[in-house]
Design an enzyme around this catalytic site. Structure first.
Site, PDB file in Angstrom:
ATOM      1  N   ARG A   1       0.838  -1.208   0.000  1.00  0.00           N
ATOM      2  CA  ARG A   1       0.000   0.000   0.000  1.00  0.00           C
ATOM      3  C   ARG A   1       0.867   1.249   0.000  1.00  0.00           C
ATOM      4  O   ARG A   1       0.562   2.239  -0.645  1.00  0.00           O
ATOM      5  CB  ARG A   1      -0.947  -0.009   1.221  1.00  0.00           C
ATOM      6  CG  ARG A   1      -1.617   1.332   1.457  1.00  0.00           C
ATOM      7  CD  ARG A   1      -2.837   1.274   2.389  1.00  0.00           C
ATOM      8  NE  ARG A   1      -2.735   0.342   3.479  1.00  0.00           N
ATOM      9  CZ  ARG A   1      -2.065   0.536   4.616  1.00  0.00           C
ATOM     10  NH1 ARG A   1      -1.415   1.673   4.831  1.00  0.00           N
ATOM     11  NH2 ARG A   1      -2.022  -0.402   5.547  1.00  0.00           N
TER      12      ARG A   1
ATOM     13  N   TYR B   1     -17.646  18.185 -13.263  1.00  0.00           N
ATOM     14  CA  TYR B   1     -18.134  16.805 -13.436  1.00  0.00           C
ATOM     15  C   TYR B   1     -19.134  16.450 -12.321  1.00  0.00           C
ATOM     16  O   TYR B   1     -18.888  16.758 -11.146  1.00  0.00           O
ATOM     17  CB  TYR B   1     -16.922  15.861 -13.427  1.00  0.00           C
ATOM     18  CG  TYR B   1     -17.291  14.410 -13.307  1.00  0.00           C
ATOM     19  CD1 TYR B   1     -18.079  13.793 -14.272  1.00  0.00           C
ATOM     20  CD2 TYR B   1     -16.866  13.640 -12.233  1.00  0.00           C
ATOM     21  CE1 TYR B   1     -18.427  12.464 -14.162  1.00  0.00           C
ATOM     22  CE2 TYR B   1     -17.204  12.319 -12.115  1.00  0.00           C
ATOM     23  CZ  TYR B   1     -17.989  11.729 -13.088  1.00  0.00           C
ATOM     24  OH  TYR B   1     -18.346  10.412 -12.968  1.00  0.00           O
TER      25      TYR B   1
ATOM     26  N   ASP C   1      -8.674  20.337 -12.530  1.00  0.00           N
ATOM     27  CA  ASP C   1      -8.989  19.014 -13.083  1.00  0.00           C
ATOM     28  C   ASP C   1      -8.705  19.104 -14.578  1.00  0.00           C
ATOM     29  O   ASP C   1      -9.438  19.754 -15.322  1.00  0.00           O
ATOM     30  CB  ASP C   1     -10.453  18.668 -12.802  1.00  0.00           C
ATOM     31  CG  ASP C   1     -10.800  17.250 -13.264  1.00  0.00           C
ATOM     32  OD1 ASP C   1     -10.134  16.761 -14.196  1.00  0.00           O
ATOM     33  OD2 ASP C   1     -11.730  16.651 -12.704  1.00  0.00           O
TER      34      ASP C   1
ATOM     35  N   LYS D   1      -9.369   8.262 -18.454  1.00  0.00           N
ATOM     36  CA  LYS D   1      -9.696   8.925 -19.703  1.00  0.00           C
ATOM     37  C   LYS D   1      -8.465   8.986 -20.618  1.00  0.00           C
ATOM     38  O   LYS D   1      -7.931   7.963 -20.961  1.00  0.00           O
ATOM     39  CB  LYS D   1     -10.283  10.304 -19.389  1.00  0.00           C
ATOM     40  CG  LYS D   1     -11.376  10.269 -18.286  1.00  0.00           C
ATOM     41  CD  LYS D   1     -12.573   9.486 -18.716  1.00  0.00           C
ATOM     42  CE  LYS D   1     -13.656   9.231 -17.678  1.00  0.00           C
ATOM     43  NZ  LYS D   1     -13.598   9.620 -16.334  1.00  0.00           N
TER      44      LYS D   1
HETATM   45  C1  LIG Z   1     -13.534  15.722 -15.488  1.00  0.00           C
HETATM   46  C2  LIG Z   1     -13.628  14.479 -14.657  1.00  0.00           C
HETATM   47  N1  LIG Z   1     -13.026  14.441 -13.449  1.00  0.00           N
HETATM   48  C3  LIG Z   1     -13.078  13.347 -12.659  1.00  0.00           C
HETATM   49  C4  LIG Z   1     -13.786  12.221 -13.042  1.00  0.00           C
HETATM   50  C5  LIG Z   1     -13.855  11.037 -12.138  1.00  0.00           C
HETATM   51  O1  LIG Z   1     -13.004  10.012 -12.549  1.00  0.00           O
HETATM   52  P1  LIG Z   1     -13.234   8.451 -12.282  1.00  0.00           P
HETATM   53  O2  LIG Z   1     -14.458   8.049 -13.045  1.00  0.00           O
HETATM   54  O3  LIG Z   1     -11.974   7.828 -12.763  1.00  0.00           O
HETATM   55  O4  LIG Z   1     -13.433   8.283 -10.808  1.00  0.00           O
HETATM   56  C6  LIG Z   1     -14.411  12.199 -14.295  1.00  0.00           C
HETATM   57  C7  LIG Z   1     -15.149  11.002 -14.731  1.00  0.00           C
HETATM   58  O5  LIG Z   1     -15.863  11.007 -15.699  1.00  0.00           O
HETATM   59  C8  LIG Z   1     -14.340  13.361 -15.113  1.00  0.00           C
HETATM   60  O6  LIG Z   1     -14.949  13.411 -16.315  1.00  0.00           O
END
Ligand SMILES: Cc1ncc(COP(=O)(O)O)c(C=O)c1O
Length: 391
Positions: A58, A110, A182, A207
């Site tokens: 971990r 998001y 982000d 992504k």
């Molecule tokens: C802009 C953005 N940030 C964070 C996330 C969250 O990521 P995860 O689905 O890997 O937890 C997403 C998921 O679609 C996203 O589009």
């Protein structure tokens, strides 16, 4: 004996070279060019108190460490920490705050980020204001004596609104706030928030960074020494780590990030132009189109305009017809993979956002989002044309 450190990056190595090589050296025991998947929970110590820097799975793992070094170099940060999902990475950032602190957040962030902040972290006496961060005067107006962080998503999901990162960093630092970005939608190939002054960058590696729709993960990259120290501590203390196999997959993905993004850029632009000229489409959201209100900022801040395109069809019925008629495009959540996905934000990615808030943000029932992949553009256009003909 294999020499280690054979591949040496110079201090002026360019982006594609960094993506391929940063954080990775031939495996010291075999010379394997690819960092192995160290599928182990613990490490044998030579004697009490003497080990090779790895104690427990971990806390440290060589595959994860290689990925973290790779991603820190790609974003130009001091250190990176890989988590089990993008949400876990954002959750770790929120632990930098203390009860009573206030955060200003991009209003069409998001949906999962909104849910995490509103449903989980408000229970710990953190407060959040959601404002249009493309208008920094609104950010300034939302500040209180307790504001500690500005959390920005640019381009935002799914309306693709941009925030001026240099100005946001200047405003944040003038008021002693951390700027967190982000960068999932753009990817570091298109946009480098730390160079614009951001303190922390986060990604859903699910992504573009992984890019192949075959893993879920997240990363947080920090610049400030105190943040690096805390995030290292909290990654181990909370334990939401990325597994060795997932780390290996993302590490494989970043090798081709520049090539994939170049194709996402050209295909994204072609799909946006095709939709903009289609009589059944009422509006297209894409930063690369001159009709985008922040096209000039996009040209300054981004190296290309990416593969995310949203468009308005005017009604749920019209959206349903298109979503149910595509053959090559896959109806699915997520984005950033090599294959093209199509989705309905109002009922899919943004279902957790209350209806009233959704309509205020422009996430109507007729809005459709495409994550444009790297297929042949003619095949994509043909599929969209036949689906739009069904309306
Ligand atoms: C802009 C953005 N940030 C964070 C996330 C969250 O990521 P995860 O689905 O890997 O937890 C997403 C998921 O679609 C996203 O589009």
């Amino acid at each position: 004996m294999y020499r280690t450190g054979i591949v040496k990056l110079t201090s002026n190595a360019r982006f594609s070279t960094i993506c391929l090589h940063a954080g990775q050296e031939p495996d010291p025991s075999t010379g394997a060019i690819i960092t192995p998947i160290y599928q182990t929970s613990t490490y044998v110590q030579e004697e009490l108190g003497r080990h090779k820097g790895f104690e427990y799975g971990r806390t440290q793992n060589p595959t994860r460490l290689a990925l973290e070094r790779n991603l820190a170099a790609i974003e130009g940060g001091k250190a990176a920490f890989a988590f089990a999902s993008g949400m876990a990475a954002i959750g770790a950032i929120a632990t930098l705050l203390q009860a009573g602190d206030h955060v200003i957040v991009t209003d069409n962030v998001y949906g999962g980020t909104f849910r995490l902040f509103e449903r989980v972290f408000t229970r710990y006496r953190l407060t959040f204001s959601y404002v249009d961060t493309s208008r920094l005067e609104e950010v300034e107006r939302a500040m209180t004596g307790s504001t500690r962080m500005l959390f920005v998503e640019t381009p935002s999901n799914p309306i693709l609104t941009l925030t001026d990162l240099r100005q946001a960093a200047e405003l944040a630092h003038r008021n002693n706030l951390r700027l967190v970005v982000d960068n999932t939608f753009a990817s570091p190939y298109l946009q480098r928030p730390i160079e614009c002054g951001a303190d922390i960058v986060t990604h859903s590696t699910t992504k573009y960074l992984n890019g192949h729709s075959d893993s879920v993960g997240g990363v947080t990259i920090a610049m400030r020494d105190d943040d690096v120290e805390w995030l290292r501590f909290v990654q181990n203390a909370e334990g939401a780590i990325l597994s060795p196999f997932e780390s290996w997959l993302v590490l494989r993905g970043t090798k081709t990030l520049p090539l994939r993004m170049q194709r996402h850029n050209t295909n994204g632009m072609a799909v946006a132009q095709f939709l903009a000229s289609h009589p059944k489409v009422r509006h297209v959201y894409y930063p690369g189109l001159p009709s985008h209100p922040q096209h000039e900022l996009a040209k300054r801040q981004m190296l290309g305009f990416g593969g995310m395109v949203s468009f308005e069809l005017g009604s749920l019925e019209a959206a349903r017809r298109v979503l149910n008629s595509v053959r090559l495009l896959s109806l699915a959540e997520s984005l950033g993979g090599v294959e093209t996905l199509i989705s309905h934000p109002a009922t899919m990615t943004h279902a957790s956002v209350p209806a009233q808030r959704r309509s205020a943000l422009g996430i109507t029932d007729g809005l459709v989002r495409i994550s444009v992949g790297i297929e042949d553009i003619e095949d994509l256009k043909e599929d969209l044309a036949q689906a739009l003909d069904r309306i």
